[in-house]
Enzyme design. Sequence first.
Site, PDB file in Angstrom:
ATOM      1  CB  THR A  38      -4.930  -9.107 -13.236  1.00 56.34           C
ATOM      2  OG1 THR A  38      -4.975  -8.529 -14.646  1.00 56.34           O
ATOM      3  CG2 THR A  38      -6.412  -9.441 -13.371  1.00 56.34           C
ATOM      4  CG  ASP A  39       0.498  -6.558 -14.969  1.00 52.84           C
ATOM      5  OD1 ASP A  39      -0.118  -6.624 -12.956  1.00 52.84           O
ATOM      6  OD2 ASP A  39       0.895  -6.106 -14.988  1.00 52.84           O
ATOM      7  N   GLY A 126       1.946  10.594 -15.157  1.00 51.88           N
ATOM      8  CA  GLY A 126       0.678  10.831 -14.032  1.00 51.88           C
ATOM      9  C   GLY A 126      -0.245  10.427 -14.144  1.00 51.88           C
ATOM     10  CB  ALA A 127      -2.556  10.858 -17.037  1.00 44.41           C
ATOM     11  N   GLY A 128      -1.732   7.626 -15.518  1.00 46.04           N
ATOM     12  CA  GLY A 128      -1.261   6.071 -15.472  1.00 46.04           C
ATOM     13  C   GLY A 128      -1.938   5.673 -16.766  1.00 46.04           C
ATOM     14  CD  GLU A 164       8.488   0.694 -14.373  1.00 44.42           C
ATOM     15  OE1 GLU A 164       8.397   1.076 -15.380  1.00 44.42           O
ATOM     16  OE2 GLU A 164       7.802   1.437 -13.366  1.00 44.42           O
ATOM     17  CG  ASP A 176       2.117  -0.808 -17.291  1.00 43.15           C
ATOM     18  OD1 ASP A 176       1.464  -1.193 -17.643  1.00 43.15           O
ATOM     19  OD2 ASP A 176       2.396  -0.287 -16.143  1.00 43.15           O
ATOM     20  CE1 TYR A 225       0.831  -1.679  -9.273  1.00 43.08           C
ATOM     21  CE2 TYR A 225       3.009  -2.898  -8.932  1.00 43.08           C
ATOM     22  CZ  TYR A 225       2.215  -2.598  -9.461  1.00 43.08           C
ATOM     23  OH  TYR A 225       2.053  -3.412 -10.569  1.00 43.08           O
TER      24      TYR A 225
END
Length: 386
Positions: A38-39, A126-128, A164, A176, A225
């Site tokens: 949603t972001d 890598g685990a979100g 990023e 994040d 993504y």
Amino acid sequence: MRPPTTQEISALFQRTYGHAPTVIARAPGRVEFIGNHTDYNGGAVLGAAIDRYVWVAAAPNPAGRFRLFSASGPSVLELPADPGTRITGSGSWANYPLGVWRSLKDFNLPQPAGFDLLVVSDLPSGAGLSSSAALELATALALLALVGGTLEAGRLAALGRHAENKYVGVPCGILDQGTSAHGRAGQLVHIDCRGPVFSRVPFPASAPLWIFNTREKHALIDGLYATRHRECLDAAQALGVALLADLTPAQLASREKKLTPVLAKRARHIVEENARVHDTADALQRGDLAMVGRLLTASHRSSQHLFENSTPALDALVNLLEPHPAVLGARLTGGGFGGAVMALTRDIFTEQDAVEIARRYAAPPARPPEVIHLQSADGATVLWRG
Ligand code: GLA
């Protein structure tokens, strides 16, 4: 892993570079509590900063060089005065701190002329759980401290996201970095991503969070993504709005015919997920955790069937967790396409229960998921100055 102390981090820095650091900053990972994709669609999200962190220790480099070392990596990376080019291969993690360094200039902030930098982390990558955002924020605070600067949480989050987006090349939203910057123990971070406007919602300590990390590859950088991002923008354009969060579920239903079947599914996920974030915040304010749990599992089903960013492994974990009497709700957390499932449980859910679910998911010799018990935590901060 026991979190490292500032003395241990200083000692490692000293062994690596032959001199002491001048600052140690720390930023938490985050769990996307609810608000899946949603972001960047202008919607709302709820995130929890978590008690797993990235620490960045730094000191000026008098020769104006850039030296970077990750405690989990093999050797020190040493770069010349203007580290302009993108690093590929095993040192590619350095694009995050270097992107932050370059972003300081973009934000009209002072840059150190060179630095020695050490990264230590107890966040599984890598685990979100956003180890990359934590690295960006801890780096930004450490590098600014070297030149006597600081940054308030909203700007810090914006700078991390800019690094990023522009220098790593991932078109992420503000979830994040915003959660890592604004986190508070005992609270969730609510972000109205259009501003962005940050606020907090109470989150009871009696509602533990569990992560089941499938260790499947989290393919953010590989383009899935970016494809979803593109699909959302295409759907918004076809519907005549700037961003999908401009629409209520009822407005979308009346216009859905304008979309291809795939774009209609993507749009429904975003618009309904945005409504679920608002309902979750309301339920948390009322202390209705049973309702919160139902909304979390509904979010997962929407990812599974509409946004199609789940995987069979993530679905299998949610299917095992959902009927458990001490589980309130479960959903994939983060970008998807691998990574982890988050479960919100009653406090009677034990480590033993979590291990049993992991064993039913994959009994040895198959690799069971990594189980991580998390608490909400405070946001990014400078921990120590020499
Ligand atoms: C990743 C991105 C975030 C957000 C989530 C999905 O974590 O970095 O900005 O889009 O995926 O909600």
